[in-house]
Design a protein around this motif. Sequence first.
Motif, PDB file in Angstrom:
ATOM      1  N   ARG A  14      24.954  41.001  15.644  1.00 53.73           N
ATOM      2  CA  ARG A  14      24.384  40.041  16.709  1.00 53.73           C
ATOM      3  C   ARG A  14      25.677  40.148  18.122  1.00 53.73           C
ATOM      4  NH1 ARG A  14      26.326  36.999  13.027  1.00 53.73           N
ATOM      5  NH2 ARG A  14      27.178  35.325  13.850  1.00 53.73           N
ATOM      6  N   ARG A  15      25.354  40.043  19.038  1.00 48.88           N
ATOM      7  CA  ARG A  15      25.777  40.176  20.582  1.00 48.88           C
ATOM      8  C   ARG A  15      26.143  38.786  20.976  1.00 48.88           C
ATOM      9  NH1 ARG A  15      25.016  41.995  26.905  1.00 48.88           N
ATOM     10  NH2 ARG A  15      27.245  43.213  26.507  1.00 48.88           N
ATOM     11  N   VAL A  16      27.175  37.849  20.742  1.00 49.19           N
ATOM     12  CA  VAL A  16      28.681  36.735  20.936  1.00 49.19           C
ATOM     13  C   VAL A  16      28.354  36.655  22.317  1.00 49.19           C
ATOM     14  CG1 VAL A  16      28.184  36.884  18.566  1.00 49.19           C
ATOM     15  CG2 VAL A  16      30.110  36.931  19.810  1.00 49.19           C
ATOM     16  N   TYR A  17      29.230  35.363  22.805  1.00 44.93           N
ATOM     17  CA  TYR A  17      29.615  34.460  23.705  1.00 44.93           C
ATOM     18  C   TYR A  17      30.506  34.464  23.328  1.00 44.93           C
ATOM     19  CZ  TYR A  17      24.975  35.267  26.762  1.00 44.93           C
ATOM     20  OH  TYR A  17      23.719  35.717  27.655  1.00 44.93           O
ATOM     21  N   VAL A  18      31.652  34.116  23.797  1.00 44.94           N
ATOM     22  CA  VAL A  18      32.626  33.143  23.798  1.00 44.94           C
ATOM     23  C   VAL A  18      32.747  32.088  24.336  1.00 44.94           C
ATOM     24  CG1 VAL A  18      35.429  33.288  24.243  1.00 44.94           C
ATOM     25  CG2 VAL A  18      34.662  35.100  23.658  1.00 44.94           C
ATOM     26  N   ARG A  19      32.760  30.598  23.649  1.00 47.58           N
ATOM     27  CA  ARG A  19      32.463  29.883  24.166  1.00 47.58           C
ATOM     28  C   ARG A  19      33.397  28.647  24.728  1.00 47.58           C
ATOM     29  NH1 ARG A  19      31.230  24.249  20.651  1.00 47.58           N
ATOM     30  NH2 ARG A  19      32.939  24.865  19.803  1.00 47.58           N
ATOM     31  N   ARG A  20      35.135  28.799  24.090  1.00 51.83           N
ATOM     32  CA  ARG A  20      36.257  28.394  24.509  1.00 51.83           C
ATOM     33  C   ARG A  20      37.303  29.237  23.968  1.00 51.83           C
ATOM     34  NH1 ARG A  20      34.412  23.341  21.808  1.00 51.83           N
ATOM     35  NH2 ARG A  20      33.489  21.698  23.453  1.00 51.83           N
ATOM     36  N   VAL A  21      38.210  28.415  24.533  1.00 55.86           N
ATOM     37  CA  VAL A  21      39.618  29.594  24.010  1.00 55.86           C
ATOM     38  C   VAL A  21      40.081  28.142  23.885  1.00 55.86           C
ATOM     39  CG1 VAL A  21      40.978  31.115  24.934  1.00 55.86           C
ATOM     40  CG2 VAL A  21      38.406  31.828  25.210  1.00 55.86           C
ATOM     41  N   GLN A  25      40.230  37.686  28.451  1.00 55.26           N
ATOM     42  CA  GLN A  25      38.135  37.531  28.594  1.00 55.26           C
ATOM     43  C   GLN A  25      38.773  35.799  28.654  1.00 55.26           C
ATOM     44  OE1 GLN A  25      36.354  38.644  25.865  1.00 55.26           O
ATOM     45  NE2 GLN A  25      34.709  36.902  26.583  1.00 55.26           N
ATOM     46  N   TYR A  26      37.206  35.528  29.399  1.00 54.22           N
ATOM     47  CA  TYR A  26      37.050  33.770  29.757  1.00 54.22           C
ATOM     48  C   TYR A  26      35.906  33.494  29.157  1.00 54.22           C
ATOM     49  CZ  TYR A  26      39.651  36.108  33.869  1.00 54.22           C
ATOM     50  OH  TYR A  26      40.990  37.137  34.394  1.00 54.22           O
ATOM     51  N   GLU A  27      35.903  31.431  28.993  1.00 54.35           N
ATOM     52  CA  GLU A  27      35.153  31.485  28.963  1.00 54.35           C
ATOM     53  C   GLU A  27      33.960  31.802  28.809  1.00 54.35           C
ATOM     54  OE1 GLU A  27      38.031  27.398  27.356  1.00 54.35           O
ATOM     55  OE2 GLU A  27      36.620  27.300  28.999  1.00 54.35           O
ATOM     56  N   ALA A  28      32.395  31.453  28.383  1.00 56.82           N
ATOM     57  CA  ALA A  28      31.069  32.058  28.733  1.00 56.82           C
ATOM     58  C   ALA A  28      31.249  32.610  29.672  1.00 56.82           C
ATOM     59  CB  ALA A  28      30.985  30.613  29.910  1.00 56.82           C
ATOM     60  N   SER A  29      31.605  34.178  29.028  1.00 56.01           N
ATOM     61  CA  SER A  29      31.575  34.972  29.190  1.00 56.01           C
ATOM     62  C   SER A  29      31.047  36.065  27.610  1.00 56.01           C
ATOM     63  CB  SER A  29      32.744  36.008  29.349  1.00 56.01           C
ATOM     64  OG  SER A  29      32.532  35.356  30.787  1.00 56.01           O
ATOM     65  N   TRP A  30      30.528  37.292  27.388  1.00 56.18           N
ATOM     66  CA  TRP A  30      30.177  37.697  26.335  1.00 56.18           C
ATOM     67  C   TRP A  30      32.015  38.752  26.538  1.00 56.18           C
ATOM     68  CZ3 TRP A  30      25.784  38.831  24.823  1.00 56.18           C
ATOM     69  CH2 TRP A  30      24.772  38.515  25.569  1.00 56.18           C
ATOM     70  N   TYR A  31      31.784  38.668  24.553  1.00 51.76           N
ATOM     71  CA  TYR A  31      32.753  38.607  24.080  1.00 51.76           C
ATOM     72  C   TYR A  31      32.989  39.897  24.109  1.00 51.76           C
ATOM     73  CZ  TYR A  31      35.069  38.878  19.259  1.00 51.76           C
ATOM     74  OH  TYR A  31      36.742  39.824  18.266  1.00 51.76           O
ATOM     75  N   ASP A  32      34.614  40.363  24.582  1.00 54.15           N
ATOM     76  CA  ASP A  32      34.947  41.645  25.272  1.00 54.15           C
ATOM     77  C   ASP A  32      36.416  42.202  24.256  1.00 54.15           C
ATOM     78  OD1 ASP A  32      35.752  44.127  26.573  1.00 54.15           O
ATOM     79  OD2 ASP A  32      34.982  43.689  28.159  1.00 54.15           O
ATOM     80  N   ALA A  54      32.928  45.890  19.630  1.00 52.56           N
ATOM     81  CA  ALA A  54      33.514  44.628  19.927  1.00 52.56           C
ATOM     82  C   ALA A  54      33.476  44.189  22.464  1.00 52.56           C
ATOM     83  CB  ALA A  54      34.490  43.837  19.543  1.00 52.56           C
ATOM     84  N   SER A  55      33.488  45.845  22.546  1.00 57.66           N
ATOM     85  CA  SER A  55      33.659  46.014  23.953  1.00 57.66           C
ATOM     86  C   SER A  55      32.230  45.388  24.664  1.00 57.66           C
ATOM     87  CB  SER A  55      34.136  47.223  24.403  1.00 57.66           C
ATOM     88  OG  SER A  55      33.265  47.973  23.955  1.00 57.66           O
ATOM     89  N   PHE A  56      31.061  45.296  23.760  1.00 55.71           N
ATOM     90  CA  PHE A  56      29.825  45.059  25.047  1.00 55.71           C
ATOM     91  C   PHE A  56      29.593  43.526  23.867  1.00 55.71           C
ATOM     92  CE2 PHE A  56      30.083  50.007  24.055  1.00 55.71           C
ATOM     93  CZ  PHE A  56      29.252  50.100  25.217  1.00 55.71           C
ATOM     94  N   GLY A  57      29.890  43.252  23.597  1.00 52.54           N
ATOM     95  CA  GLY A  57      30.073  41.184  22.942  1.00 52.54           C
ATOM     96  C   GLY A  57      29.365  41.025  21.270  1.00 52.54           C
ATOM     97  N   TYR A  58      29.125  42.952  20.412  1.00 54.80           N
ATOM     98  CA  TYR A  58      29.606  42.274  18.928  1.00 54.80           C
ATOM     99  C   TYR A  58      30.852  42.515  18.338  1.00 54.80           C
ATOM    100  CZ  TYR A  58      24.956  44.456  20.911  1.00 54.80           C
ATOM    101  OH  TYR A  58      23.297  44.618  21.909  1.00 54.80           O
ATOM    102  N   ALA A  59      30.807  41.531  18.002  1.00 55.97           N
ATOM    103  CA  ALA A  59      32.013  40.739  17.264  1.00 55.97           C
ATOM    104  C   ALA A  59      32.211  40.775  16.148  1.00 55.97           C
ATOM    105  CB  ALA A  59      32.289  39.059  18.336  1.00 55.97           C
TER     106      ALA A  59
END
Length: 827
Positions: A353-360, A379-386, A321-326
């Motif tokens: 698959r690797r994902v982005y965070v669209r909204r919080v 964790q910020y919006e429009a950033s890789w899922y961490d 998950a720290s690399f965006g693989y939620a």
Amino acid sequence: MNQHFRRFRLRRVAALVLGTLAATAAWAVEPFTVRDIRVEGLQRVEPGTIFASMPIRVGETYTDDRGSAAIRALFDLGLFTDVRIDVNGNVLVVIVEERPTIAAVEFSGTKEFDKDALTKALRDVGLADGRPYDKALADRAEQELKRQYVSRGLYSAEVVTTVTPIERNRVNLTFSVVEGESARIRDIRIVGAQAFSESTLLGLFDQDTGGWLSWYTKSNQYSRAKLNADLETLRSYYLTRGYMEFRVESSQVAISPDRKDLSVTVNIHEGPKYVVSGVRLNGNYLGREEEFKSLVTIQPGEPYNGDQVTATTKAFSDYFASFGYAFARVQAQPEIDRQNNRVALVLQAEPVRRVYVRRVNVAGNNKTRDEVIRREFRQYEASWYDGDRIKLSRDRVDRLGYFTEVNVDTQEVAGTPDQVDLVISVVEKPTGSLQLGAGFSSAEKVSFNFGITQENVFGSGNYLGLNINTSKYNRALSLTTTDPYFTQDGISRTLSVYHTTSRPYSELDGSYSIVNEGGSIRFGVPFSEKDTVFFGAGLERFKFKPEQSDGLWLLSQLQPQYADYYRYAYRQMVPNAYLQYFGCSEPDVANFTTECSRDSVWGVPLTIGWARDSRDSALVPTSGRVQRANLEVGVGGDMRYLKTSYQFQQYIPINKQYTFAVNAELGYGKPFGGKDYPIFKNFYAGGLGSVRGFEQNSLGPRDALTQSPLGGTKKAIFNFEVSSPFPGAGNDRTLRMFTFLDVGNVFGDRPTSGFLTVSDEQWKAAKKWRASAGVGISWISPLGPLRLAYAVPIRQQKEVVDPSNPFIPLIPGDRIQRIQFQIGTSF
């Protein structure tokens, strides 16, 4: 139910049958164009609701099929018990009979559940004020309420639903409950246990057959939820000791005929004990196999441990998950060798698959502003899922202390497989408090206090507190406010003003008091997610007020034969250390007064501190560490000094029930600039929170004549403590018993001039370490954390008296206080 509502039920069934046939044989009419539609029988339902639901409009052609459809549509609204359609020429007349409306929903006898929660639950299913009455819903609500009581062990609970008709076709709905007594557990048996004794396994359970404290812990009151939790604890116990095929085959609860007692039988299958033969990785590890291997906590050659397997797979998922693989899939697949009772574990991983965070998104915050929660998110919006940042964000929001629950959910975005939304859900708790009452402690005696605090003023996240204490010996008035985000970078600012008055613990009048007043400002700068450094400055004044003893003067006049004794008593009331520091003369024992060259000193203290806290709980910690360091420097006015302190606490869980804790406190102070060290900046030791068994703040150097504790410029305290469940309380963590060993003292520079001089024997005695051991009770009471301790000094100083001068001991003895208690003390 009364006759009126029996007719109501039968009429509804007839209406449903006849309504379907209304437009057929009995009401067959030739099709015609509708010129008008009239509605009769409405009381509270708006006519527009009827017209909007009917499939027929003015100007359209009426047919029998459309008439039947209109009747079904109106019945589907759930608002009517009867619906008919009459034809009068080219006019349709819709005749309805409305359902009764619920005027009020009441509960009586519900002590086990909160009435507001029950009202909300019924509202969610449609039973609420102003809603149409539906008997089917009422019956289901009654059965669900009974089921909830059974789940809490109240098998004899009875629920009766009463429907009371009132004017204007309304009803009052009342759920009357007779809860009865909870069924008590008479016996618990575990069948099939061979590797461990039944008593050992039953000791893991929170539920038991009761003890002398069961009236408080309620551990012998059966609850299905608690039993399930105990079975999970039992399963975890076996799985962490090699029994990977362990299972609970069944659990039976037998209830006595009078429904007051029950027996619980748990049937288990242990299976063989397995040893881990090896661990290997399989799948896609993003080319970071060595990094993932370092996260493996499974130990080959050791018995299979389910906790280690779970911890490893979770660590793998978190690292993905720290690399965006939620949505990474990680499984531990066992390869079992039953012949040799060995198992090899294959860690199969697929990052997907690797994902982005669209909204919080934030939910549940009715009072707290969104920004107060969002500014804690890392964790910020429009950033890789961490995953690491999301966990850190959740923990930071939880540490605010404004919420009872904080959860973060990940929601996939429909049609976009590489994006997710995060929803942080919170459940708010009251953050303000008003305190008005009295307290008692072994050191402060009786005190009255008033306090009003708000940790989340107007939902802004700011703190505001006002406290007043009217203790006989320590009076205080303080006002404090904290802005945790004084800057957008998270720098906090705390402002405080205070006025305190301290008097010696003496029943004699006319001794002295120390008044401390001032204010300060402090900033907290987060240097990392775990470390905060504090900077502050203040302005303070200490005022020494020796007071005339009118009472002793009057006694000396009334009893002149004891005048010398009264003068000596007055001389013993004012410590020499204060007399010298404020330039006072020897007390005038003739007039019972003291004259000083100055009555106050003022200073400008600058402070810098550091804090790190990783405990799992602030009230009942079982693991983790807390460290605090502070440096205070007096740089202006009459006081030039340096005072530093450091505290270290470590909590080590021995097992589920026992915790070992270590506390160490060190302090050091010294003057500079040719000034004397301010005596009121001394460290003190003795009592709860220090070395138990000795009177509060009584250790260390004493005044040569009055024997008043003076504290010291050096401090060393060490506490060792083992906490365990209180006998009869099960595993209740709010009520614990502890054993302890305390070692420590405070030390100072030996005075060598003036009337402060002490003998070699007194000084050597003051420098010796003190120690005590004992037992105690800690309880998270409604008034706050309470600790009571019984201590026996194992290293103390006995009093040594010169027979020729019994008034002044050669060596003063320690002031022993074996039983001590305090609300709010942490160690």
